[in-house]
Scaffold this motif. Sequence first.
Motif, PDB file in Angstrom:
ATOM      1  N   GLY A  12      85.755  40.707  66.588  1.00  0.00           N
ATOM      2  CA  GLY A  12      86.210  40.752  68.054  1.00  0.00           C
ATOM      3  C   GLY A  12      87.575  40.608  67.702  1.00  0.00           C
ATOM      4  O   GLY A  12      88.538  41.635  68.008  1.00  0.00           O
TER       5      GLY A  12
ATOM      6  N   GLY B  41      89.593  44.408  66.588  1.00  0.00           N
ATOM      7  CA  GLY B  41      89.413  44.925  67.113  1.00  0.00           C
ATOM      8  C   GLY B  41      87.622  45.977  66.815  1.00  0.00           C
ATOM      9  O   GLY B  41      87.408  46.589  67.791  1.00  0.00           O
ATOM     10  N   TYR B  42      86.664  45.234  66.879  1.00  0.00           N
ATOM     11  CA  TYR B  42      85.756  45.702  66.950  1.00  0.00           C
ATOM     12  C   TYR B  42      84.689  45.430  68.174  1.00  0.00           C
ATOM     13  O   TYR B  42      85.684  44.309  68.878  1.00  0.00           O
ATOM     14  N   ARG B  43      83.987  46.085  68.635  1.00  0.00           N
ATOM     15  CA  ARG B  43      83.044  46.012  69.650  1.00  0.00           C
ATOM     16  C   ARG B  43      82.092  44.956  69.804  1.00  0.00           C
ATOM     17  O   ARG B  43      80.981  45.669  69.383  1.00  0.00           O
ATOM     18  N   VAL B  44      82.114  44.435  69.964  1.00  0.00           N
ATOM     19  CA  VAL B  44      80.379  42.738  69.070  1.00  0.00           C
ATOM     20  C   VAL B  44      80.150  42.416  70.743  1.00  0.00           C
ATOM     21  O   VAL B  44      80.899  41.657  70.668  1.00  0.00           O
ATOM     22  N   GLU B  45      78.486  42.747  70.204  1.00  0.00           N
ATOM     23  CA  GLU B  45      77.994  41.501  71.326  1.00  0.00           C
ATOM     24  C   GLU B  45      76.314  41.142  70.609  1.00  0.00           C
ATOM     25  O   GLU B  45      76.380  42.033  69.486  1.00  0.00           O
TER      26      GLU B  45
ATOM     27  N   PRO C 184      87.130  50.369  63.064  1.00  0.00           N
ATOM     28  CA  PRO C 184      87.019  48.961  64.571  1.00  0.00           C
ATOM     29  C   PRO C 184      86.721  50.285  65.350  1.00  0.00           C
ATOM     30  O   PRO C 184      86.566  50.242  66.990  1.00  0.00           O
ATOM     31  N   GLU C 185      87.683  51.090  65.577  1.00  0.00           N
ATOM     32  CA  GLU C 185      88.043  52.079  66.395  1.00  0.00           C
ATOM     33  C   GLU C 185      86.833  52.927  67.391  1.00  0.00           C
ATOM     34  O   GLU C 185      86.937  53.285  68.427  1.00  0.00           O
ATOM     35  N   THR C 186      85.648  53.096  66.606  1.00  0.00           N
ATOM     36  CA  THR C 186      84.638  54.296  66.607  1.00  0.00           C
ATOM     37  C   THR C 186      83.269  53.339  67.201  1.00  0.00           C
ATOM     38  O   THR C 186      82.444  53.846  67.081  1.00  0.00           O
ATOM     39  N   SER C 187      82.940  51.737  66.391  1.00  0.00           N
ATOM     40  CA  SER C 187      81.951  51.348  65.806  1.00  0.00           C
ATOM     41  C   SER C 187      81.713  49.961  66.806  1.00  0.00           C
ATOM     42  O   SER C 187      82.577  49.746  67.425  1.00  0.00           O
ATOM     43  N   ARG C 188      80.550  50.366  67.195  1.00  0.00           N
ATOM     44  CA  ARG C 188      79.962  48.836  68.020  1.00  0.00           C
ATOM     45  C   ARG C 188      78.447  48.042  66.797  1.00  0.00           C
ATOM     46  O   ARG C 188      78.085  48.723  66.389  1.00  0.00           O
TER      47      ARG C 188
END
Length: 300
Positions: free
Chosen positions: A60, A63-67, A223-227
């Motif tokens: 996080g 810059g990653y969207r992580v959940e 990071p810009e496009t990854s979930r």
Amino acid sequence: MRVPLDPGDRKLLIVSGTLLAILTAVATVLSPPTQTSPSGLPSSYSTAPGGAKAAYLLLGEVGYRVERWADPPQQLPGQPQNVTLVLAEPFIPPSSDERVGLQEFIYGGGRVLATGGFAARLLPQSEIHPLKKRFPEPKQFPARLPGPLSRQAPTILMDGNTRWTAALPNHLAYYGDEDGAAVVHYRLGKGEVIWWADSLPLENNGLKQVSNLNLFLNSFGPPETSRILWDEYFHGQRPGLWSYISRTPVPWSAAQFAALALALLLTFGRRHGPLRPVRTAGIRLSPLEFVETVGELYMR
């Protein structure tokens, strides 16, 4: 003096007590499970040396969207492009439907980062074997192939007692030794799979050793496009019964029932204490006094 309860009061008291007991039992059963994990498990909740909370938070921060993911594989995104599922040392055996859901996720364009021997059994085209010899300490593995996974990661450190032996043309062994591959990458359909023999490169005590951090970050897209979905479903963090019921009309029905019960309670005016006659004010003047008063009025 003790006043006996009215039959209506007794009935209302019984109904209210029964409803309270039912609500208490339902709240106990439907309460969500506590987020606890064994200390040696690379869970995103664990701060133990073998946990993986540091890696989860790091994603996080960069810059990653992580959940966290606590649902079965069948509910993974239907269009999984640029989505990575992290299976860090899962230990709960999957059902046949869960295997199919995971395969559909990969073939549809998803990426899976799986670590450990048990995780390999969840993957298609996998074949591993445990080593007869045991390494008491983590072992260093030099990079065997140049590529995205080994970029700026010439050497990694793992507890390498398992090797990948599937020798298919599309299986690229980025790290390994004479016993087999320790880090493998291959494509399936529109997606791809990355397998590590061990989860030490993403654990709290191994993330910063040698080039482990670079291997960890290289296993994801930009990071810009990854979930990133960090799986906790196969760590035992299953959604509870309340999570399932919340998606049905049951909560609204319960709210309507509660409103109706409250309205019924408010329509009853309940009395307390013994019954007493209502006192009325009597006539202060007697008839004779009234006649004398009227006579004096006429005289005036």
